[in-house]
Design a protein around this motif. Structure first.
Motif, PDB file in Angstrom:
ATOM      1  N   GLU A   1       3.096  -2.212  -6.233  1.00 41.86           N
ATOM      2  CA  GLU A   1       2.201  -3.280  -5.901  1.00 41.86           C
ATOM      3  C   GLU A   1       1.936  -3.296  -4.403  1.00 41.86           C
ATOM      4  O   GLU A   1       0.999  -3.421  -3.794  1.00 41.86           O
ATOM      5  CB  GLU A   1       2.452  -4.576  -6.704  1.00 41.86           C
ATOM      6  N   VAL A   2       3.266  -3.249  -3.881  1.00 46.23           N
ATOM      7  CA  VAL A   2       3.251  -3.456  -2.332  1.00 46.23           C
ATOM      8  C   VAL A   2       2.575  -2.169  -1.700  1.00 46.23           C
ATOM      9  O   VAL A   2       1.908  -2.142  -0.532  1.00 46.23           O
ATOM     10  CB  VAL A   2       4.626  -3.554  -1.589  1.00 46.23           C
ATOM     11  N   PHE A   3       2.768  -0.963  -2.075  1.00 50.00           N
ATOM     12  CA  PHE A   3       2.234   0.184  -1.792  1.00 50.00           C
ATOM     13  C   PHE A   3       0.705   0.063  -1.985  1.00 50.00           C
ATOM     14  O   PHE A   3      -0.064   0.284  -0.847  1.00 50.00           O
ATOM     15  CB  PHE A   3       2.857   1.346  -2.626  1.00 50.00           C
ATOM     16  N   ARG A   4       0.290  -0.343  -3.011  1.00 50.83           N
ATOM     17  CA  ARG A   4      -1.383  -0.664  -3.274  1.00 50.83           C
ATOM     18  C   ARG A   4      -2.050  -1.423  -2.269  1.00 50.83           C
ATOM     19  O   ARG A   4      -2.867  -1.131  -1.479  1.00 50.83           O
ATOM     20  CB  ARG A   4      -1.516  -0.994  -4.641  1.00 50.83           C
ATOM     21  N   LEU A   5      -1.039  -2.701  -2.249  1.00 50.24           N
ATOM     22  CA  LEU A   5      -1.802  -3.533  -1.186  1.00 50.24           C
ATOM     23  C   LEU A   5      -1.793  -3.167   0.352  1.00 50.24           C
ATOM     24  O   LEU A   5      -2.790  -3.525   1.038  1.00 50.24           O
ATOM     25  CB  LEU A   5      -0.994  -4.855  -1.215  1.00 50.24           C
ATOM     26  N   ALA A   6      -0.689  -2.495   0.587  1.00 46.79           N
ATOM     27  CA  ALA A   6      -0.549  -1.972   2.062  1.00 46.79           C
ATOM     28  C   ALA A   6      -1.655  -1.073   2.390  1.00 46.79           C
ATOM     29  O   ALA A   6      -2.317  -1.241   3.471  1.00 46.79           O
ATOM     30  CB  ALA A   6       0.749  -1.615   2.252  1.00 46.79           C
ATOM     31  N   VAL A   7      -1.789  -0.086   1.498  1.00 46.47           N
ATOM     32  CA  VAL A   7      -2.726   1.000   1.636  1.00 46.47           C
ATOM     33  C   VAL A   7      -4.388   0.124   1.925  1.00 46.47           C
ATOM     34  O   VAL A   7      -4.763   0.463   2.861  1.00 46.47           O
ATOM     35  CB  VAL A   7      -2.916   2.008   0.700  1.00 46.47           C
ATOM     36  N   GLU A   8      -4.455  -0.480   0.896  1.00 48.78           N
ATOM     37  CA  GLU A   8      -5.927  -1.010   0.952  1.00 48.78           C
ATOM     38  C   GLU A   8      -5.954  -1.997   2.173  1.00 48.78           C
ATOM     39  O   GLU A   8      -7.124  -1.931   2.709  1.00 48.78           O
ATOM     40  CB  GLU A   8      -5.819  -2.052  -0.446  1.00 48.78           C
ATOM     41  N   ALA A   9      -4.958  -2.817   2.420  1.00 51.40           N
ATOM     42  CA  ALA A   9      -5.427  -3.770   3.447  1.00 51.40           C
ATOM     43  C   ALA A   9      -5.133  -3.035   5.168  1.00 51.40           C
ATOM     44  O   ALA A   9      -6.025  -3.598   5.977  1.00 51.40           O
ATOM     45  CB  ALA A   9      -4.148  -4.907   3.650  1.00 51.40           C
ATOM     46  N   CYS A  10      -4.245  -1.985   5.222  1.00 53.17           N
ATOM     47  CA  CYS A  10      -4.419  -1.374   6.415  1.00 53.17           C
ATOM     48  C   CYS A  10      -5.688  -0.510   6.580  1.00 53.17           C
ATOM     49  O   CYS A  10      -6.130  -0.584   7.687  1.00 53.17           O
ATOM     50  CB  CYS A  10      -3.213  -0.527   6.536  1.00 53.17           C
ATOM     51  N   ILE A  11      -6.452   0.129   5.670  1.00 53.02           N
ATOM     52  CA  ILE A  11      -7.512   0.616   5.743  1.00 53.02           C
ATOM     53  C   ILE A  11      -8.533  -0.335   6.263  1.00 53.02           C
ATOM     54  O   ILE A  11      -9.205   0.186   7.128  1.00 53.02           O
ATOM     55  CB  ILE A  11      -7.813   1.431   4.568  1.00 53.02           C
TER      56      ILE A  11
END
Ligand code: COA
Length: 320
Positions: free
Chosen positions: A209-219
């Motif tokens: 979930e952290v991975f998913r949130l990180a990619v989405e938010a950074c983009i």
């Protein structure tokens, strides 16, 4: 605001993936392919205070300023053995500075959060020079029986001196509540009256979930900054991203369609050093000459919260 000095400091102890496989059910192959991490530095005989001081001294020295020239010290730190006084207060006197200071917990985005605060201070107050120190020991938040977390982190410190001038163009910061995906609960003293049981817990993390949130938010952050400034990914020379996982960096790179050379990394050597990571990368690249005068640089970080922070700047070369 522009950066006129950088510094970093890492613990001496190098811990390889094979060393971890000596006491955990893991392997060099698993860690390398899932994260990109090969080694990390862990505090052993040194303290985080010493690392923070070393990084701060290096940044001050490269800025050419004296301790008395510093108007404010902002220290980014999630946790260390002192809850009080702040890490900034401890480092301040040893540096020979006598300015105000506070610690900021912006999780792994804390350095970019600190830069944003420094930018606002320089614009709104009668200040010239601010020292930012990001010092972290995430290895001490983890259970060393939990292979899913402890293999990811490393300890380290970075610092920079910022002053008034042309450099930072824009910031984007976000915050959201997702406590459950990543948290660390440390011990508080009991009173005769408290009735809420709050057991302490080492770092709990839902990696996927952290991975998913990180990619989405950074983009989202990077795209917003590019759009707001009438730019595309091609206009950015270097993307200095939080060093948490090589695959996260790769997802962001693929979205932007930019070449690998624009996404330098040192996660292979140091693991995730939390808010210190971007500053360590910057210091190493600035000292080696890989960060060049006039380059357009994007910073982007994310961390527990969930919080994110990104910044767009033009780099000015520093003489070391
Ligand atoms: N060695 C070997 N196996 C491991 C392991 C390790 N160190 N850690 C976890 N595993 C196992 C899990 O137990 C699981 O086994 P199972 O399928 O039998 O249940 C399997 O590997 C897959 O686990 P999963 O968590 O789904 O792997 P993943 O591909 O998502 O990778 C992370 C895990 C943590 C590397 C990845 O999710 C990640 O990097 N997330 C972001 C974390 C982060 O950046 N945190 C800091 C933010 S500032």
């Amino acid at each position: 605001m522009k950066i006129i000095g950088t510094g970093s400091a890492l613990p001496e102890k190098v811990v390889t993936n094979d060393m971890l496989a000596g006491f955990l059910d893991t392997s060099d192959e698993w860690i390398t392919t899932r994260t990109g991490i090969r080694t990390r530095r862990l505090l052993s005989h040194e303290t985080l205070r010493e690392l923070a001081l070393k990084a701060a001294q290096a940044a001050l020295q490269s800025s050419g300023l004296r301790p008395e020239d510093i108007d404010y010290l902002i220290c980014s730190n999630v946790a260390n053995s002192y809850v009080s006084p702040s890490l900034g207060s401890i480092v301040l006197g040893q540096l020979g500075c006598s300015c105000p200071t506070f610690d900021m917990n912006g999780a792994c985005a804390g350095l970019v959060y600190s830069l944003d605060v420094a930018d606002a201070f320089l614009k709104s107050r009668d200040m010239k020079n601010i020292l930012i120190v990001a010092a972290e020991q995430p290895s001490r938040f983890c259970s060393w029986h939990d292979r899913a977390t402890c293999v990811l982190f490393g300890d380290g410190a970075s610092a920079m001196v910022v002053t008034q001038g042309e450099g930072f163009k824009d910031f984007r910061l976000t915050g959201d509540t997702h406590t459950e995906v990543m948290y660390y609960k440390r011990q508080m003293e009991r009173t005769p009256y408290d009735r809420v049981e709050e057991p302490t817990e080492p770092l709990v993390m839902n990696g996927r979930e952290v991975f998913r949130l990180a990619v989405e938010a950074c983009i989202n952050d990077v795209d917003t900054l590019l759009e707001r400034n009438g730019m595309t990914g091609a206009d950015v020379d270097l993307f200095l991203l939080h060093q948490a996982n090589m695959r996260i960096i790769e997802c962001i790179r693929e979205h932007l369609g930019q070449p690998k050379e624009k996404f330098p990394t040192n996660i292979q050597k140091y693991g995730n050093t939390s808010s210190a990571s971007i500053g360590i990368l910057m210091d190493e690249m600035s000292r080696s000459g890989e960060l060049k005068d006039g380059q357009t640089v994007m910073l982007s970080a994310f961390g527990g919260g969930f919080v994110t922070a990104a910044a767009l700047l033009k780099w000015s070369a520093i003489q070391y």
